[in-house]
Design an enzyme around this catalytic site. Sequence first.
Site, PDB file in Angstrom:
ATOM      1  N   GLY A 303       0.831  -1.196   0.000  1.00 37.03           N
ATOM      2  CA  GLY A 303       0.000   0.000   0.000  1.00 37.03           C
ATOM      3  C   GLY A 303       0.862   1.240   0.000  1.00 37.03           C
ATOM      4  O   GLY A 303       1.965   1.248  -0.541  1.00 37.03           O
ATOM      5  N   GLU A 304       0.355   2.311   0.579  1.00 38.42           N
ATOM      6  CA  GLU A 304       1.054   3.597   0.688  1.00 38.42           C
ATOM      7  C   GLU A 304       1.231   4.305  -0.654  1.00 38.42           C
ATOM      8  O   GLU A 304       1.819   5.380  -0.705  1.00 38.42           O
ATOM      9  CB  GLU A 304       2.454   3.442   1.330  1.00 38.42           C
ATOM     10  CG  GLU A 304       2.474   2.843   2.700  1.00 38.42           C
ATOM     11  CD  GLU A 304       3.883   2.708   3.267  1.00 38.42           C
ATOM     12  OE1 GLU A 304       4.851   3.173   2.628  1.00 38.42           O
ATOM     13  OE2 GLU A 304       4.016   2.132   4.365  1.00 38.42           O
ATOM     14  N   GLY A 305       0.772   3.719  -1.750  1.00 44.73           N
ATOM     15  CA  GLY A 305       1.074   4.267  -3.068  1.00 44.73           C
ATOM     16  C   GLY A 305       2.395   3.782  -3.610  1.00 44.73           C
ATOM     17  O   GLY A 305       2.891   4.311  -4.606  1.00 44.73           O
TER      18      GLY A 305
END
Length: 336
Positions: A303-305
């Site tokens: 996640g987190e980009g």
Amino acid sequence: MPFKSLSELRAACLDLPAGSDAAANAVARRQDTLTKPQGSLGRLETIAAWLARWQGRDMPKLDRVKVFVFAGNHGVTAQGVSAYPSEVTVQMVANFAGGGAAINQLARMAGAELDVIPLGLDHPTGDFTQGPAMDEEAFLTAVSAGYDAVTKDLDLICFGEMGIGNTTPAAAISAALFGGGAEKWTGRGTGVDDAGLKRKVVAIEAGLKRHAAAFADPLGIAAALGGRELAAIFGATLAARHLGIPVLLDGFVCTAAVAPLARLHPTGLAHTIAAHVSAESGHCGLLEALGLPPLLDLGMRLGEGSGACLAVNIVRSALECHARMASFAEAGVSEK
């Protein structure tokens, strides 16, 4: 707040600009003159045309690339669906601010700005096994926060998220939109054991049963089963379309967050590219359902980009080849 009712938001989702055929066609014509066999750069060529279409420029640019990470907490974690406690969301937001997370390093390497936006972390959404995750007002507030975060001076946007437990609402939204039941869409998220995985499936099935009446409306699904960070990603993706900014989507949670837009409008996600396919169970099937072939498959599930940020480097490479390669005439190279 740009959206004061679901009907206003729905109208905005149905009023989407189509992008510039002229700009995309100009890129395709230039590609055919460059010193390479036609089509030999594969998706790098179509990426350049995609940039042009949604920026509305014959020669795209990537002067300002931004990564938005939206963070939220989820009441459904009370059902034991995550290997980590909810306070980790707040702790990771602090880690982002201190520059210590993976996304900090990846954004720097991609030449991208990073903006982390926490959304009511002290007030988790409702436990969707007991009631809706968000009522209409809370949902519209989160969507509007995402919509307002996007500014027209950006050339490319990546979206990421942080929210302990958020693969559970992502799986629930996917099941509600595309069917197949909880088991089809549910993975281990942060690394739950077999018992934790079973609890996730049970919680999602309970949410699907409780909120079945909302399934006729993609926005109703997003409110009843989603989370603030997912709603903000939805709003920001909608804003990007209205402002003519192409979008790189990250993993399972980001893709589930924007999936309702694809159900509301047949080309709702045309301005997006799936940066990668996550190792999280369900993401591959969701990308297939949305018709979004991923650029990368690196077994990531952070996640987190993070996956979207990695793909920025591919997009930059596509633009460099398009802008800087010589034509056959310029290089004095014989054409076939």
